[in-house]
Design an enzyme around this catalytic site. Structure first.
Site, PDB file in Angstrom:
ATOM      1  N   ARG A 160       0.826  -1.223   0.000  1.00 50.12           N
ATOM      2  CA  ARG A 160       0.000   0.000   0.000  1.00 50.12           C
ATOM      3  C   ARG A 160       0.855   1.265   0.000  1.00 50.12           C
ATOM      4  NH1 ARG A 160      -2.756  -2.981   3.993  1.00 50.12           N
ATOM      5  NH2 ARG A 160      -4.957  -3.345   3.575  1.00 50.12           N
ATOM      6  N   ARG A 243      11.218   0.339   8.368  1.00 48.70           N
ATOM      7  CA  ARG A 243      11.763  -0.117   9.649  1.00 48.70           C
ATOM      8  C   ARG A 243      13.283  -0.054   9.591  1.00 48.70           C
ATOM      9  NH1 ARG A 243       7.630   0.765  11.650  1.00 48.70           N
ATOM     10  NH2 ARG A 243       6.228  -0.640  12.769  1.00 48.70           N
ATOM     11  N   GLU A 272      16.042   1.805  17.602  1.00 44.80           N
ATOM     12  CA  GLU A 272      15.282   2.978  17.993  1.00 44.80           C
ATOM     13  C   GLU A 272      15.055   3.041  19.503  1.00 44.80           C
ATOM     14  OE1 GLU A 272      12.536   3.451  14.574  1.00 44.80           O
ATOM     15  OE2 GLU A 272      11.256   4.392  16.059  1.00 44.80           O
ATOM     16  N   HIS A 290      10.805   9.079  13.703  1.00 42.13           N
ATOM     17  CA  HIS A 290       9.696   8.144  13.439  1.00 42.13           C
ATOM     18  C   HIS A 290       8.346   8.881  13.363  1.00 42.13           C
ATOM     19  CE1 HIS A 290       8.377   3.673  13.829  1.00 42.13           C
ATOM     20  NE2 HIS A 290       7.484   4.366  13.131  1.00 42.13           N
ATOM     21  N   GLY A 292       6.324   8.809  10.536  1.00 34.78           N
ATOM     22  CA  GLY A 292       5.539   8.315   9.393  1.00 34.78           C
ATOM     23  C   GLY A 292       4.037   8.507   9.536  1.00 34.78           C
TER      24      GLY A 292
HETATM   25  C1  8YV Z   1       3.209   3.831  14.174  1.00 40.68           C
HETATM   26  C2  8YV Z   1       4.420   2.615  12.339  1.00 40.68           C
HETATM   27  O1  8YV Z   1       3.022   5.090  14.641  1.00 40.68           O
HETATM   28  O2  8YV Z   1       2.231   1.780  12.089  1.00 40.68           O
HETATM   29  C3  8YV Z   1       3.421   1.560  12.027  1.00 40.68           C
HETATM   30  O3  8YV Z   1       3.852   0.459  11.683  1.00 40.68           O
HETATM   31  O4  8YV Z   1       5.538   2.471  12.046  1.00 40.68           O
HETATM   32  C4  8YV Z   1       4.154   3.880  13.023  1.00 40.68           C
HETATM   33  O5  8YV Z   1       3.949   4.881  12.113  1.00 40.68           O
HETATM   34  C5  8YV Z   1       3.729   2.978  15.268  1.00 40.68           C
HETATM   35  O6  8YV Z   1       3.990   1.697  14.830  1.00 40.68           O
HETATM   36  C6  8YV Z   1       2.761   2.946  16.422  1.00 40.68           C
HETATM   37  O7  8YV Z   1       2.783   1.726  17.087  1.00 40.68           O
END
Ligand code: 8YV
Length: 328
Positions: A160, A243, A272, A290, A292
């Site tokens: 996606r 990641r 991280e 982080h 995203g």
């Molecule tokens: C999340 C992320 O905010 O959704 C994911 O996999 O990497 C992040 O953007 C984070 O994992 C929250 O648990």
């Protein structure tokens, strides 16, 4: 008669509206301090929770799951990536794992595109020049970055988020290439104008820009190893919003030091929140914390997905976002 309310333990603070709704629907236990659970707190949580709502800051490994009480029936992750959860161990205990796919796709793709722009056009470096009062006027040769239009972007992982990035990249005039376990459908490939590379090594050696958009699994750990990083063209730019474990960070810092790569944009890290010291202090390396899915809208939507999953389960049905669809 309605089903009894499930005991739902949240390991972090979630958006206010999400927490309020959780309290209305479930026997919800909030983490009001928002301090990540340490191991002892996690072990205690899996002894009392019917449903655990963890985030990426929680290591839900096999021994934690093995030590969970019999009442633990569901791990409803707040986030799309589930690499911090031992799915096999959960399956072995018949614990359902859900995630929050779809709702953070566009935001994460925005951030990948932002990193591509920031590194190519030296945006962070330029902003710092101004902030520090070092802007002494325009010159024809100063602070030149790299043109994007017409360049080749290689997307590693065409799920996606990879597809959402491809759509953005096309609008910027980039040629889209991708590597994936298998090609996407011809219809999507045509829509994205994307070229499939079966061989990751070959793709890496031909690209101007590379974006990592695949999950971290045991097969993708250090996907960009020292050997693969050495294949990059010296003018290449690498961004990672997926990641940290996908890249051998020590090898990447070596590549930056020997100018084997022109620029790097990272939002995620191998250990991280620690960052390899060799990546710090370079003007051509843009590092974000982080971010995203860090929009108010995405975080609300992620919370809503968690609620939908737990509510469906509380009502005795199969939650929609099961990571292993075959479960239950
Ligand atoms: C999340 C992320 O905010 O959704 C994911 O996999 O990497 C992040 O953007 C984070 O994992 C929250 O648990």
């Amino acid at each position: 008669m309605s089903n009894p309310r499930l005991k739902v333990v949240l390991t972090r603070r979630l958006p206010d509206a999400v927490e309020t709704r959780m309290r209305e629907l479930f026997d919800a236990e909030l983490n009001l301090k928002d301090v990540p659970f340490d191991r002892a707190a996690l072990e205690a949580a899996v002894q009392r929770a019917d449903v655990l709502v963890p985030t990426i800051t929680d290591e839900i490994d096999a021994s934690l799951i093995a030590g969970a009480g019999d009442q633990l029936k569901m791990i409803a992750n707040f986030g799309a990536g589930v690499d911090h959860i031992d799915i096999d161990a959960a399956v072995a205990r018949q614990i359902i794992v859900t995630n929050t796919p779809g709702v953070l796709t566009e935001d994460t793709a925005d951030l990948a595109m932002s990193l591509i722009l920031a590194v190519s056009r030296r945006i962070v470096e330029g902003a710092q020049v101004v902030a520090e009062g070092r802007f002494e006027g325009w010159t024809p040769t100063w602070m030149c970055g790299r043109k994007l239009w017409g360049k080749r972007l290689g997307i590693v992982g065409m799920g996606r988020i990879g597809q959402a990035l491809a759509r953005r990249a096309r609008a910027f005039g980039l040629q889209v290439h991708y590597h994936n376990r298998k090609p996407v459908s011809p219809r999507i490939e045509e829509e994205l104008g994307a070229t499939y590379w079966d061989d990751l090594d070959q793709m890496l050696s031909r690209m101007d820009l590379i974006s990592l958009n695949c999950p971290a699994t045991k097969d993708t750990h250090h996907l960009l190893s020292a050997e693969r990083l050495a294949r990059l063209q010296p003018h290449a730019i690498l961004v990672n919003t997926a990641r940290g474990e996908l890249i051998d960070e020590a090898a990447l810092s070596d590549a930056v030091a020997r100018r084997g790569i022109a620029g790097v944009g990272l939002d995620v890290y191998e250990h991280e929140p620690a960052i390899h010291p060799g990546l710090l202090g370079h003007p051509n390396v843009v590092l974000l914390p982080h971010l995203g899915s860090a929009t108010l809208e995405a975080r609300q939507d992620m919370g809503d997905r968690v609620i939908a999953n737990v509510m469906t389960f509380q009502n005795g049905h199969r939650p929609p976002d099961r990571v292993i669809p075959a479960m239950l």
